[in-house]
Design a protein around this motif. Structure first.
Motif, PDB file in Angstrom:
ATOM      1  N   LYS A   1      18.734  20.916   2.601  1.00 29.34           N
ATOM      2  CA  LYS A   1      18.013  22.174   2.652  1.00 29.34           C
ATOM      3  C   LYS A   1      18.636  22.992   3.863  1.00 29.34           C
ATOM      4  O   LYS A   1      19.169  22.626   4.811  1.00 29.34           O
ATOM      5  CB  LYS A   1      16.663  21.840   2.526  1.00 29.34           C
ATOM      6  CG  LYS A   1      16.227  21.113   1.446  1.00 29.34           C
ATOM      7  CD  LYS A   1      14.498  20.937   1.418  1.00 29.34           C
ATOM      8  CE  LYS A   1      14.155  20.529   0.102  1.00 29.34           C
ATOM      9  NZ  LYS A   1      14.706  19.033  -0.097  1.00 29.34           N
ATOM     10  N   ASP A   2      18.255  24.219   3.957  1.00 32.14           N
ATOM     11  CA  ASP A   2      18.453  24.979   5.165  1.00 32.14           C
ATOM     12  C   ASP A   2      17.301  24.834   6.072  1.00 32.14           C
ATOM     13  O   ASP A   2      16.175  24.320   5.619  1.00 32.14           O
ATOM     14  CB  ASP A   2      18.983  26.367   5.066  1.00 32.14           C
ATOM     15  CG  ASP A   2      17.832  27.271   4.430  1.00 32.14           C
ATOM     16  OD1 ASP A   2      16.735  27.072   4.512  1.00 32.14           O
ATOM     17  OD2 ASP A   2      18.087  28.382   4.130  1.00 32.14           O
TER      18      ASP A   2
ATOM     19  N   TYR B   1      32.407  29.107  29.278  1.00 33.28           N
ATOM     20  CA  TYR B   1      32.444  28.253  28.117  1.00 33.28           C
ATOM     21  C   TYR B   1      31.318  28.034  27.315  1.00 33.28           C
ATOM     22  O   TYR B   1      30.348  28.000  27.970  1.00 33.28           O
ATOM     23  CB  TYR B   1      32.928  26.759  28.497  1.00 33.28           C
ATOM     24  CG  TYR B   1      34.646  26.729  29.345  1.00 33.28           C
ATOM     25  CD1 TYR B   1      35.506  26.082  28.339  1.00 33.28           C
ATOM     26  CD2 TYR B   1      34.453  27.012  30.759  1.00 33.28           C
ATOM     27  CE1 TYR B   1      36.877  25.949  29.122  1.00 33.28           C
ATOM     28  CE2 TYR B   1      35.636  26.815  31.430  1.00 33.28           C
ATOM     29  CZ  TYR B   1      36.922  26.250  30.347  1.00 33.28           C
ATOM     30  OH  TYR B   1      38.011  26.214  30.976  1.00 33.28           O
ATOM     31  N   ASP B   2      31.547  28.268  26.011  1.00 32.39           N
ATOM     32  CA  ASP B   2      30.083  27.996  25.213  1.00 32.39           C
ATOM     33  C   ASP B   2      30.233  26.773  24.534  1.00 32.39           C
ATOM     34  O   ASP B   2      31.232  26.107  23.926  1.00 32.39           O
ATOM     35  CB  ASP B   2      30.337  29.049  24.119  1.00 32.39           C
ATOM     36  CG  ASP B   2      29.922  30.304  24.509  1.00 32.39           C
ATOM     37  OD1 ASP B   2      29.410  30.444  25.567  1.00 32.39           O
ATOM     38  OD2 ASP B   2      29.675  31.473  23.593  1.00 32.39           O
ATOM     39  N   ILE B   3      29.016  26.100  24.481  1.00 37.00           N
ATOM     40  CA  ILE B   3      28.798  24.831  23.922  1.00 37.00           C
ATOM     41  C   ILE B   3      28.249  25.345  22.560  1.00 37.00           C
ATOM     42  O   ILE B   3      27.027  26.000  22.802  1.00 37.00           O
ATOM     43  CB  ILE B   3      27.907  23.918  24.451  1.00 37.00           C
ATOM     44  CG1 ILE B   3      28.806  23.251  25.919  1.00 37.00           C
ATOM     45  CG2 ILE B   3      27.450  22.649  23.753  1.00 37.00           C
ATOM     46  CD1 ILE B   3      28.857  24.249  26.875  1.00 37.00           C
ATOM     47  N   GLU B   4      28.624  24.979  21.525  1.00 33.80           N
ATOM     48  CA  GLU B   4      28.398  25.537  20.427  1.00 33.80           C
ATOM     49  C   GLU B   4      27.900  24.362  19.108  1.00 33.80           C
ATOM     50  O   GLU B   4      28.655  23.379  18.885  1.00 33.80           O
ATOM     51  CB  GLU B   4      29.302  26.337  19.310  1.00 33.80           C
ATOM     52  CG  GLU B   4      29.698  27.504  20.280  1.00 33.80           C
ATOM     53  CD  GLU B   4      31.108  28.289  19.891  1.00 33.80           C
ATOM     54  OE1 GLU B   4      31.076  29.537  19.977  1.00 33.80           O
ATOM     55  OE2 GLU B   4      31.999  27.775  19.215  1.00 33.80           O
ATOM     56  N   ILE B   5      26.585  24.638  18.765  1.00 34.52           N
ATOM     57  CA  ILE B   5      25.917  23.556  17.824  1.00 34.52           C
ATOM     58  C   ILE B   5      26.434  23.794  16.119  1.00 34.52           C
ATOM     59  O   ILE B   5      26.462  24.948  15.917  1.00 34.52           O
ATOM     60  CB  ILE B   5      24.739  23.425  17.980  1.00 34.52           C
ATOM     61  CG1 ILE B   5      24.078  22.063  17.583  1.00 34.52           C
ATOM     62  CG2 ILE B   5      24.056  24.453  17.321  1.00 34.52           C
ATOM     63  CD1 ILE B   5      24.316  21.136  18.812  1.00 34.52           C
ATOM     64  N   TRP B   6      26.742  22.771  15.580  1.00 42.05           N
ATOM     65  CA  TRP B   6      27.026  22.950  14.063  1.00 42.05           C
ATOM     66  C   TRP B   6      25.596  23.020  13.351  1.00 42.05           C
ATOM     67  O   TRP B   6      24.688  22.197  13.349  1.00 42.05           O
ATOM     68  CB  TRP B   6      27.570  21.820  13.628  1.00 42.05           C
ATOM     69  CG  TRP B   6      28.151  21.749  12.099  1.00 42.05           C
ATOM     70  CD1 TRP B   6      27.347  20.685  11.241  1.00 42.05           C
ATOM     71  CD2 TRP B   6      28.718  22.445  11.400  1.00 42.05           C
ATOM     72  NE1 TRP B   6      27.903  21.278   9.915  1.00 42.05           N
ATOM     73  CE2 TRP B   6      28.892  22.188  10.023  1.00 42.05           C
ATOM     74  CE3 TRP B   6      29.760  23.554  11.944  1.00 42.05           C
ATOM     75  CZ2 TRP B   6      29.703  22.979   9.250  1.00 42.05           C
ATOM     76  CZ3 TRP B   6      30.488  24.168  10.962  1.00 42.05           C
ATOM     77  CH2 TRP B   6      30.392  23.784   9.467  1.00 42.05           C
ATOM     78  N   ILE B   7      25.517  24.272  12.417  1.00 40.02           N
ATOM     79  CA  ILE B   7      24.359  24.371  11.413  1.00 40.02           C
ATOM     80  C   ILE B   7      24.925  24.507  10.216  1.00 40.02           C
ATOM     81  O   ILE B   7      25.864  25.276   9.530  1.00 40.02           O
ATOM     82  CB  ILE B   7      24.054  25.923  11.791  1.00 40.02           C
ATOM     83  CG1 ILE B   7      23.441  25.949  13.342  1.00 40.02           C
ATOM     84  CG2 ILE B   7      22.673  26.121  10.754  1.00 40.02           C
ATOM     85  CD1 ILE B   7      22.332  25.445  13.942  1.00 40.02           C
ATOM     86  N   PRO B   8      24.731  23.455   9.585  1.00 43.96           N
ATOM     87  CA  PRO B   8      25.447  23.079   8.242  1.00 43.96           C
ATOM     88  C   PRO B   8      25.067  24.173   7.255  1.00 43.96           C
ATOM     89  O   PRO B   8      25.924  24.514   6.454  1.00 43.96           O
ATOM     90  CB  PRO B   8      24.678  21.725   7.818  1.00 43.96           C
ATOM     91  CG  PRO B   8      24.379  21.017   8.942  1.00 43.96           C
ATOM     92  CD  PRO B   8      23.922  21.916  10.014  1.00 43.96           C
ATOM     93  N   SER B   9      23.855  24.961   7.110  1.00 47.61           N
ATOM     94  CA  SER B   9      23.665  25.696   6.091  1.00 47.61           C
ATOM     95  C   SER B   9      24.261  27.171   6.331  1.00 47.61           C
ATOM     96  O   SER B   9      24.850  27.749   5.246  1.00 47.61           O
ATOM     97  CB  SER B   9      22.305  26.054   5.930  1.00 47.61           C
ATOM     98  OG  SER B   9      21.818  26.660   7.201  1.00 47.61           O
TER      99      SER B   9
ATOM    100  N   PRO C   1      16.739  24.319  14.791  1.00 46.23           N
ATOM    101  CA  PRO C   1      17.552  24.337  13.516  1.00 46.23           C
ATOM    102  C   PRO C   1      18.579  23.416  13.231  1.00 46.23           C
ATOM    103  O   PRO C   1      18.696  22.696  11.982  1.00 46.23           O
ATOM    104  CB  PRO C   1      18.058  25.887  13.297  1.00 46.23           C
ATOM    105  CG  PRO C   1      17.387  26.560  14.312  1.00 46.23           C
ATOM    106  CD  PRO C   1      16.911  25.672  15.316  1.00 46.23           C
ATOM    107  N   ALA C   2      19.335  23.219  14.183  1.00 44.30           N
ATOM    108  CA  ALA C   2      20.476  22.256  14.160  1.00 44.30           C
ATOM    109  C   ALA C   2      19.779  20.587  13.846  1.00 44.30           C
ATOM    110  O   ALA C   2      20.170  19.915  12.991  1.00 44.30           O
ATOM    111  CB  ALA C   2      21.249  22.075  15.499  1.00 44.30           C
TER     112      ALA C   2
END
Length: 422
Positions: free
Chosen positions: A136-137, A335-343, A394-395
């Protein structure tokens, strides 16, 4: 703010650097005004010297009992001329200052020109989560677990606002407690700044005058108003405004917690609904004042701290080095630290770690004096989110979701949440 001396002495070098993030650069007006300013300075200094000589002559003539009426008249005319030139000089210097304040910072030499298309991936940590069920998102997950109330958030504040409730509010507060505890361990001083700042704060940070329309103005008139802070960096850079620090005082390491208030919530694409973009979100911010020769190492420290926080949460992320146009105008390197959002099948920034070099320090007259030296130098300033929660939430929802819709609580947060699953 850029160094006028550098623009005067090496305009082509400065122009080449700025063209990485600007479509066109023209120093003609600044250099013409600077030339006029220097010519006026010579005239003023010559007249002041003449006035000093005349003053001595008048004193000598008076001792000799001679008439000094003509000399006094000449002295009066000199004073009038000097005042007129001083006024003209002040006006020119203000024009130069205003023009330079509008210029962005020079990107470092290793920064690529252009926008997002030239961002460069540096590294990844962890693996993208895989599910043996249909995931689910985060919008569905927070509703299923009664963690966020979007409808009442809109009712209270309008689009771009939400309400944390119950275990959602506890999880949000747990994230903040986790960040705060880690920064205190690392020797950073905790600051709780005002949320309403004056115009000079935005000017020193480099957000004004160009980006003044992106903040919530509370009261006042143009160039003299109060506003809601868009990030606590805007407050922390001003802690030592107009101060001269001692070499032994550096580095100064601070962090703060504040909500952040943004007029422009950004994209309104369906994929970025919910908490991904909003007008108010919580953030813990790290900040350092350093000597120029120490700022590269300080940036690596800030990046490392932000990464360790995400690693502690067990979330997959990547680090990206930003191209010139995608970074803040005040920063030489980001530098950006970027989180993975699966949906979303995409990464979203949870921290930007940046080095402003002496750009902000020049705007805020933040200097230091080395031991045994009478000369002052500008400090270097750096900042990094540590961290912003509105995308971590959300992550966590999506990366830790279970088939039944429940959410596993990251282990580092459980002592505050009081449970291992939502």
């Amino acid at each position: 703010m850029l160094d006028l001396n550098l623009i005067r002495e090496n305009p082509e070098k400065v122009k080449a650097a700025l063209l990485k993030r600007m479509d066109e650069v023209d120093f003609t007006e600044i250099l013409e005004l600077d030339k006029e300013r220097r010519e006026l300075l010579v005239k003023v200094e010559t007249l002041q010297s003449k006035r000093n000589t005349l003053s001595k002559e008048i004193a000598q003539l008076k001792r000799q009992g001679k008439d000094v009426e003509d000399n006094f008249q000449e002295m009066k005319e000199l004073a009038t001329t000097i005042k007129e030139l001083d006024n003209k000089l002040t006006a020119i210097e203000e024009k130069i200052k205003t023009s330079i304040e509008k210029l962005p910072n020079m990107p470092d030499e290793d920064i690529l020109p252009g926008g997002k298309e030239n961002n460069k991936g540096v590294r990844e940590w962890g693996k993208k989560p895989e599910f043996n069920f249909k995931p689910k998102d985060h919008m569905d997950l927070v509703k299923l677990n009664d963690l966020i109330d979007y409808e009442r958030g809109v009712k209270l504040g309008g689009n771009g606002f939400w309400i944390y409730k119950g275990n959602g509010a506890i999880l949000e507060w747990a994230l903040l407690n986790y960040f705060i505890e880690e920064h205190i361990k690392d020797g950073y001083q905790f600051i709780l700044p005002p949320h309403i700042l004056n115009y000079q704060c935005g000017l020193t940070a480099g957000q004004f005058p160009k980006f003044a329309d992106e903040v919530y103005i509370v009261k006042g008139e143009e160039d003299n108003y109060s506003f809601m802070l868009p990030t606590s960096e805007t407050a922390l850079i001003n802690l030592h405004r107009d101060e001269i620090l001692k070499e032994e005082d550096l580095p100064r390491k601070y962090f703060s917690y504040t909500p952040c208030y943004r007029v422009e919530a950004g994209s309104h694409r369906a994929s970025e609904r919910g908490m991904i973009r909003g007008h108010q979100f919580n953030k813990v911010e790290m900040f350092q004042y350093t000597k120029p020769e120490d700022s590269n190492a300080a940036l690596e420290e800030l990046i490392g701290k932000a990464e360790r926080l995400v690693q502690g949460l067990g979330l997959h992320y990547r680090v990206t080095k930003l191209a010139a146009k995608d970074a803040s105008a005040s920063m030489a390197k980001t530098y950006d630290i970027e989180i993975w959002i699966p949906s979303m099948n995409d990464y979203k920034e949870v921290s930007s770690a940046s080095n402003a070099r002496d750009y902000q320090a020049r705007r805020g007259m933040i200097r230091f004096k080395r031991e045994g030296s009478k000369k002052t130098e500008y400090v270097n300033t750096l900042n990094a989110s540590g961290l912003a929660t509105s995308r971590l939430f959300p992550a966590i929802m999506e990366q830790y979701q279970q088939e039944d819709g429940s959410i596993i609580v990251p282990e580092v947060l459980r002592k505050w949440v009081g449970r291992d699953r939502l």
